[in-house]
Motif scaffolding. Sequence first.
Motif, PDB file in Angstrom:
ATOM      1  N   PHE A  49       4.262  -6.274  -3.399  1.00 46.54           N
ATOM      2  CA  PHE A  49       2.901  -6.692  -3.053  1.00 46.54           C
ATOM      3  C   PHE A  49       2.987  -7.984  -2.242  1.00 46.54           C
ATOM      4  CE2 PHE A  49       3.962  -7.555  -7.499  1.00 46.54           C
ATOM      5  CZ  PHE A  49       3.982  -8.940  -7.533  1.00 46.54           C
ATOM      6  N   PRO A  50       1.931  -8.313  -1.472  1.00 46.31           N
ATOM      7  CA  PRO A  50       1.962  -9.496  -0.622  1.00 46.31           C
ATOM      8  C   PRO A  50       2.004 -10.796  -1.433  1.00 46.31           C
ATOM      9  CG  PRO A  50       0.199  -8.014   0.058  1.00 46.31           C
ATOM     10  CD  PRO A  50       0.711  -7.528  -1.270  1.00 46.31           C
ATOM     11  N   CYS A  51       2.868 -11.688  -0.994  1.00 42.89           N
ATOM     12  CA  CYS A  51       2.984 -13.008  -1.621  1.00 42.89           C
ATOM     13  C   CYS A  51       2.527 -14.083  -0.652  1.00 42.89           C
ATOM     14  CB  CYS A  51       4.433 -13.269  -2.032  1.00 42.89           C
ATOM     15  SG  CYS A  51       5.002 -12.191  -3.363  1.00 42.89           S
ATOM     16  N   SER A  52       2.316 -15.290  -1.170  1.00 43.77           N
ATOM     17  CA  SER A  52       1.926 -16.399  -0.319  1.00 43.77           C
ATOM     18  C   SER A  52       2.926 -16.504   0.830  1.00 43.77           C
ATOM     19  CB  SER A  52       1.862 -17.703  -1.124  1.00 43.77           C
ATOM     20  OG  SER A  52       3.032 -17.878  -1.890  1.00 43.77           O
ATOM     21  N   GLY A  53       2.420 -16.781   2.015  1.00 48.18           N
ATOM     22  CA  GLY A  53       3.262 -16.823   3.198  1.00 48.18           C
ATOM     23  C   GLY A  53       3.178 -15.555   4.013  1.00 48.18           C
ATOM     24  N   CYS A  54       2.650 -14.476   3.427  1.00 44.94           N
ATOM     25  CA  CYS A  54       2.474 -13.217   4.161  1.00 44.94           C
ATOM     26  C   CYS A  54       1.271 -13.417   5.096  1.00 44.94           C
ATOM     27  CB  CYS A  54       2.211 -12.076   3.180  1.00 44.94           C
ATOM     28  SG  CYS A  54       2.387 -10.423   3.872  1.00 44.94           S
ATOM     29  N   ARG A  55       1.482 -13.256   6.373  1.00 40.81           N
ATOM     30  CA  ARG A  55       0.424 -13.487   7.364  1.00 40.81           C
ATOM     31  C   ARG A  55      -0.229 -12.170   7.776  1.00 40.81           C
ATOM     32  NH1 ARG A  55       0.132 -17.917   5.633  1.00 40.81           N
ATOM     33  NH2 ARG A  55       1.472 -19.607   6.290  1.00 40.81           N
ATOM     34  N   ASP A  56      -1.566 -12.163   7.772  1.00 43.04           N
ATOM     35  CA  ASP A  56      -2.326 -11.002   8.202  1.00 43.04           C
ATOM     36  C   ASP A  56      -1.923  -9.754   7.421  1.00 43.04           C
ATOM     37  OD1 ASP A  56      -4.282  -9.697   9.727  1.00 43.04           O
ATOM     38  OD2 ASP A  56      -2.826  -9.108  11.258  1.00 43.04           O
ATOM     39  N   CYS A 153       8.503  -9.272  -2.731  1.00 47.94           N
ATOM     40  CA  CYS A 153       7.460 -10.221  -2.333  1.00 47.94           C
ATOM     41  C   CYS A 153       7.250  -9.994  -0.829  1.00 47.94           C
ATOM     42  CB  CYS A 153       7.941 -11.642  -2.601  1.00 47.94           C
ATOM     43  SG  CYS A 153       6.811 -12.637  -3.547  1.00 47.94           S
ATOM     44  N   GLN A 154       6.210  -9.236  -0.497  1.00 51.65           N
ATOM     45  CA  GLN A 154       6.025  -8.827   0.886  1.00 51.65           C
ATOM     46  C   GLN A 154       5.723 -10.008   1.804  1.00 51.65           C
ATOM     47  OE1 GLN A 154       2.961  -5.900   0.135  1.00 51.65           O
ATOM     48  NE2 GLN A 154       4.430  -4.216   0.239  1.00 51.65           N
ATOM     49  N   THR A 155       6.366  -9.996   2.970  1.00 52.03           N
ATOM     50  CA  THR A 155       6.170 -11.029   3.988  1.00 52.03           C
ATOM     51  C   THR A 155       5.490 -10.465   5.230  1.00 52.03           C
ATOM     52  OG1 THR A 155       8.411 -10.618   4.817  1.00 52.03           O
ATOM     53  CG2 THR A 155       8.131 -12.400   3.206  1.00 52.03           C
ATOM     54  N   SER A 156       5.513  -9.136   5.381  1.00 53.63           N
ATOM     55  CA  SER A 156       4.787  -8.483   6.475  1.00 53.63           C
ATOM     56  C   SER A 156       4.479  -7.052   6.059  1.00 53.63           C
ATOM     57  CB  SER A 156       5.606  -8.500   7.772  1.00 53.63           C
ATOM     58  OG  SER A 156       6.765  -7.707   7.642  1.00 53.63           O
ATOM     59  N   ILE A 157       3.308  -6.559   6.519  1.00 52.96           N
ATOM     60  CA  ILE A 157       2.896  -5.188   6.244  1.00 52.96           C
ATOM     61  C   ILE A 157       2.166  -4.641   7.463  1.00 52.96           C
ATOM     62  CG2 ILE A 157       2.775  -5.478   3.748  1.00 52.96           C
ATOM     63  CD1 ILE A 157      -0.227  -5.725   3.939  1.00 52.96           C
ATOM     64  N   THR A 158       2.190  -3.319   7.625  1.00 53.79           N
ATOM     65  CA  THR A 158       1.483  -2.678   8.736  1.00 53.79           C
ATOM     66  C   THR A 158       0.776  -1.428   8.241  1.00 53.79           C
ATOM     67  OG1 THR A 158       3.335  -1.254   9.372  1.00 53.79           O
ATOM     68  CG2 THR A 158       3.251  -3.442  10.396  1.00 53.79           C
ATOM     69  N   GLY A 159      -0.095  -0.892   9.077  1.00 54.44           N
ATOM     70  CA  GLY A 159      -0.754   0.379   8.809  1.00 54.44           C
ATOM     71  C   GLY A 159      -1.615   0.365   7.565  1.00 54.44           C
ATOM     72  N   LEU A 160      -1.536   1.462   6.813  1.00 54.10           N
ATOM     73  CA  LEU A 160      -2.371   1.599   5.620  1.00 54.10           C
ATOM     74  C   LEU A 160      -2.068   0.552   4.562  1.00 54.10           C
ATOM     75  CD1 LEU A 160      -2.486   5.499   5.252  1.00 54.10           C
ATOM     76  CD2 LEU A 160      -4.276   3.973   6.100  1.00 54.10           C
ATOM     77  N   PHE A 161      -0.855   0.000   4.551  1.00 56.60           N
ATOM     78  CA  PHE A 161      -0.563  -1.056   3.576  1.00 56.60           C
ATOM     79  C   PHE A 161      -1.432  -2.279   3.823  1.00 56.60           C
ATOM     80  CE2 PHE A 161       3.068   1.220   2.009  1.00 56.60           C
ATOM     81  CZ  PHE A 161       3.101   0.809   0.690  1.00 56.60           C
ATOM     82  N   LYS A 162      -1.851  -2.467   5.045  1.00 59.40           N
ATOM     83  CA  LYS A 162      -2.725  -3.598   5.372  1.00 59.40           C
ATOM     84  C   LYS A 162      -4.176  -3.280   5.041  1.00 59.40           C
ATOM     85  CE  LYS A 162      -4.206  -6.479   9.202  1.00 59.40           C
ATOM     86  NZ  LYS A 162      -4.028  -6.786  10.617  1.00 59.40           N
ATOM     87  N   THR A 163      -4.618  -2.052   5.294  1.00 60.54           N
ATOM     88  CA  THR A 163      -6.044  -1.728   5.179  1.00 60.54           C
ATOM     89  C   THR A 163      -6.432  -1.012   3.888  1.00 60.54           C
ATOM     90  OG1 THR A 163      -5.706   0.348   6.393  1.00 60.54           O
ATOM     91  CG2 THR A 163      -6.307  -1.607   7.684  1.00 60.54           C
ATOM     92  N   GLN A 164      -5.476  -0.724   3.015  1.00 57.49           N
ATOM     93  CA  GLN A 164      -5.805  -0.038   1.764  1.00 57.49           C
ATOM     94  C   GLN A 164      -6.495  -0.979   0.783  1.00 57.49           C
ATOM     95  OE1 GLN A 164      -1.939   1.246   0.445  1.00 57.49           O
ATOM     96  NE2 GLN A 164      -1.456  -0.703  -0.494  1.00 57.49           N
ATOM     97  N   LEU A 165      -7.162  -0.383  -0.180  1.00 60.46           N
ATOM     98  CA  LEU A 165      -7.850  -1.130  -1.226  1.00 60.46           C
ATOM     99  C   LEU A 165      -6.861  -1.871  -2.131  1.00 60.46           C
ATOM    100  CD1 LEU A 165     -10.606  -1.646  -2.663  1.00 60.46           C
ATOM    101  CD2 LEU A 165     -10.161   0.432  -3.977  1.00 60.46           C
ATOM    102  N   ALA A 166      -5.812  -1.187  -2.538  1.00 56.63           N
ATOM    103  CA  ALA A 166      -4.808  -1.790  -3.430  1.00 56.63           C
ATOM    104  C   ALA A 166      -3.971  -2.812  -2.660  1.00 56.63           C
ATOM    105  CB  ALA A 166      -3.919  -0.722  -4.026  1.00 56.63           C
ATOM    106  N   ASP A 167      -3.438  -3.779  -3.393  1.00 57.77           N
ATOM    107  CA  ASP A 167      -2.641  -4.843  -2.776  1.00 57.77           C
ATOM    108  C   ASP A 167      -1.237  -4.382  -2.427  1.00 57.77           C
ATOM    109  OD1 ASP A 167      -4.780  -6.700  -3.402  1.00 57.77           O
ATOM    110  OD2 ASP A 167      -4.052  -6.628  -5.454  1.00 57.77           O
ATOM    111  N   GLY A 168      -0.643  -3.555  -3.269  1.00 58.04           N
ATOM    112  CA  GLY A 168       0.749  -3.174  -3.078  1.00 58.04           C
ATOM    113  C   GLY A 168       1.061  -1.828  -3.689  1.00 58.04           C
ATOM    114  N   ILE A 169       2.305  -1.696  -4.138  1.00 57.33           N
ATOM    115  CA  ILE A 169       2.798  -0.411  -4.611  1.00 57.33           C
ATOM    116  C   ILE A 169       3.678  -0.617  -5.846  1.00 57.33           C
ATOM    117  CG2 ILE A 169       4.838  -0.457  -3.105  1.00 57.33           C
ATOM    118  CD1 ILE A 169       4.200   2.595  -2.613  1.00 57.33           C
TER     119      ILE A 169
END
Length: 188
Positions: A49-56, A153-169
Amino acid sequence: FLAPRRREKAEQVGALYHGYGTHYIDLWCGTPPQRQTVIVDTGSGVTAFPCSGCRDCGSPQYHIDQYFEVENSSTFGKVGCDQCSARATCSSQKECRLGMAYQEGSSWNAYEAKDICYVGGFHNVAITKDDGGTDDIDPGHASAFAFPLQFGCQTSITGLFKTQLADGIMGMENAPSSFWHQMYQSGK
């Protein structure tokens, strides 16, 4: 048939939620716990899931929760290269790095970290102290199942990982890095 009191508790737990074609769950990580809502994925073995420092990375415009703030957890730690999972490689910065790409075009990159985590409990309130209950469906008893989870600890994400309701997997396949396997290995 459940007794009336037990049925009331069972209705409160509802830890597995349905949303937009996926099932997701509340994962509480850190000390104090921070909620991360994650898709339950039986086709992967990594929780991330996205952690602090993950941009956009989708929050707050898309995701349910804010990024996991690593600096706000007293039990958070990066995983050293001597403890990388089988899916990760040691980077020149001496971090265990991993990433995933999916058929529909989504992807993510992360470093491996470890923190105390548990699932379930109350949806909007972290449990900082077990209520001492012995009934495993009691949401106030969920933190008794906390264990040290190694995750991305995600630092970048694209596609549905960015626009989905859930934060991570939450990876649930049959692999040593999967959530359930780590929980089992910790004795929970």
